[in-house]
Design an enzyme around this catalytic site. Sequence first.
Site, PDB file in Angstrom:
ATOM      1  N   LYS A 146      76.328  60.714  20.671  1.00  0.00           N
ATOM      2  CA  LYS A 146      74.985  60.483  21.186  1.00  0.00           C
ATOM      3  C   LYS A 146      74.321  59.395  20.366  1.00  0.00           C
ATOM      4  O   LYS A 146      74.001  59.592  19.199  1.00  0.00           O
ATOM      5  CB  LYS A 146      74.176  61.776  21.109  1.00  0.00           C
ATOM      6  CG  LYS A 146      72.746  61.641  21.594  1.00  0.00           C
ATOM      7  CD  LYS A 146      72.083  62.994  21.690  1.00  0.00           C
ATOM      8  CE  LYS A 146      70.626  62.857  22.076  1.00  0.00           C
ATOM      9  NZ  LYS A 146      69.952  64.150  22.150  1.00  0.00           N
TER      10      LYS A 146
ATOM     11  N   LYS B   1      76.935  59.612  25.532  1.00  0.00           N
ATOM     12  CA  LYS B   1      75.589  59.405  26.048  1.00  0.00           C
ATOM     13  C   LYS B   1      74.909  58.278  25.301  1.00  0.00           C
ATOM     14  O   LYS B   1      74.990  58.287  24.069  1.00  0.00           O
ATOM     15  CB  LYS B   1      74.848  60.721  25.846  1.00  0.00           C
ATOM     16  CG  LYS B   1      73.409  60.743  26.175  1.00  0.00           C
ATOM     17  CD  LYS B   1      72.855  62.109  25.903  1.00  0.00           C
ATOM     18  CE  LYS B   1      71.358  62.005  25.995  1.00  0.00           C
ATOM     19  NZ  LYS B   1      70.672  62.943  25.227  1.00  0.00           N
TER      20      LYS B   1
HETATM   21  C1  PBG Z   1      67.233  66.479  23.494  1.00  0.00           C
HETATM   22  C2  PBG Z   1      67.784  65.585  24.539  1.00  0.00           C
HETATM   23  C3  PBG Z   1      67.385  64.277  24.881  1.00  0.00           C
HETATM   24  C4  PBG Z   1      68.138  63.915  25.976  1.00  0.00           C
HETATM   25  C5  PBG Z   1      68.978  64.967  26.270  1.00  0.00           C
HETATM   26  N1  PBG Z   1      68.742  65.982  25.371  1.00  0.00           N
HETATM   27  C6  PBG Z   1      66.335  63.431  24.298  1.00  0.00           C
HETATM   28  C7  PBG Z   1      66.504  62.765  23.015  1.00  0.00           C
HETATM   29  O1  PBG Z   1      67.489  62.937  22.291  1.00  0.00           O
HETATM   30  O2  PBG Z   1      65.570  62.071  22.672  1.00  0.00           O
HETATM   31  C8  PBG Z   1      68.019  62.616  26.707  1.00  0.00           C
HETATM   32  C9  PBG Z   1      68.313  62.703  28.155  1.00  0.00           C
HETATM   33  C10 PBG Z   1      67.843  61.554  28.956  1.00  0.00           C
HETATM   34  O3  PBG Z   1      67.306  60.552  28.470  1.00  0.00           O
HETATM   35  O4  PBG Z   1      68.028  61.644  30.177  1.00  0.00           O
HETATM   36  N2  PBG Z   1      67.519  66.086  22.193  1.00  0.00           N
END
Ligand code: PBG
Length: 326
Positions: free
Chosen positions: A193, A246
């Site tokens: 991520k 992601k």
């Molecule tokens: C929670 C989370 C996030 C996303 C998924 N789970 C936000 C982040 O990390 O700021 C992002 C999903 C998206 O942008 O569609 N941590």
Amino acid sequence: MIQRPRRLRGNAALRKMVRETRVDKSSLIYPLFVREGSGIREEILTMPGQYRYSIDRMPEKLEQLKNAGIDKVILFGIPDEKDEVGSGAYAENGVIQKALREARKQFGSDLYLITDVCMCEYTSHGHCGVLCGLEVDNDPTLELLARTALSHVQSGADMVAPSDMMDGRVLAIRNKLDAYRFTGTPIMSYAVKYASGFYGPFREAAGSAPAFGDRKTYQMDYHNRKEGIKEALTDVEEGADIVIVKPALAYQDIIREVADLVEVPVAAYSVSGEYSMVKAGAQLGFVEEEKMIAEMAVGAFRAGASVYITYFAEEVAGLMDLGVIG
Ligand code: PBG
């Protein structure tokens, strides 16, 4: 000498016969925002066409998804109250826990319910864990994440998806679930991520923007590829059953490499910014929405993903029905 065509030519039926990438509705997961309150279906400003649903209105969306052939959702909770330690994340009557019980009651096993396990929607400071000073404190956060995951499973979740990026959380969650005899419940970890501008619209949607600083101390630097591989391998070692990469769009090389290296399925998450970018472009008349949705989806699968998490799940399913992709 007459040149033969280099590629197979022919009609649509022939071209479809030899497609190298196949997509199927069973590979799609739709992210759904659930909030407290009643009678609410409010559009998310930064994501036209996406809504926050109160628990009583959530079933109408689930029904709609089911009718489109999509039977998997990942739930995100928006609590009414937040505190320093994100207690709404693991409360018996937290918004996700209630939503899970309701969805289970209404849909039985017709829907596969996945939950995002994180603290940022529940903490007053908006970070993904508890703080020590201005830093997220890794180890104390692990116990809270494990409690959150357990409470989701006890409320009916089929699978949990930790997105916090704390070190060791997959193992902590696995151990907790096993201790309560949920040995068969899979973990889909957000293994790779990146700290990304593409999450902007989500933070508006979930009200989870950090109150200070950023997430760069626990999310990854997008200059790095090998680090992503390491994260994926480590999560698999800790017990992840599926690993997420992601965002999807600017990270197809990572999807490919992780898919080649790890022995578990890879999920690509096409995040909020990818959705909003296409929507905004289409609203301005600059781009053709459907074509872009089709290419983004097929691109993720072509790169090696076997699961695709997308706000466009219904549109992708519709394109499959039309035979445009699939
Ligand atoms: C929670 C989370 C996030 C996303 C998924 N789970 C936000 C982040 O990390 O700021 C992002 C999903 C998206 O942008 O569609 N941590």
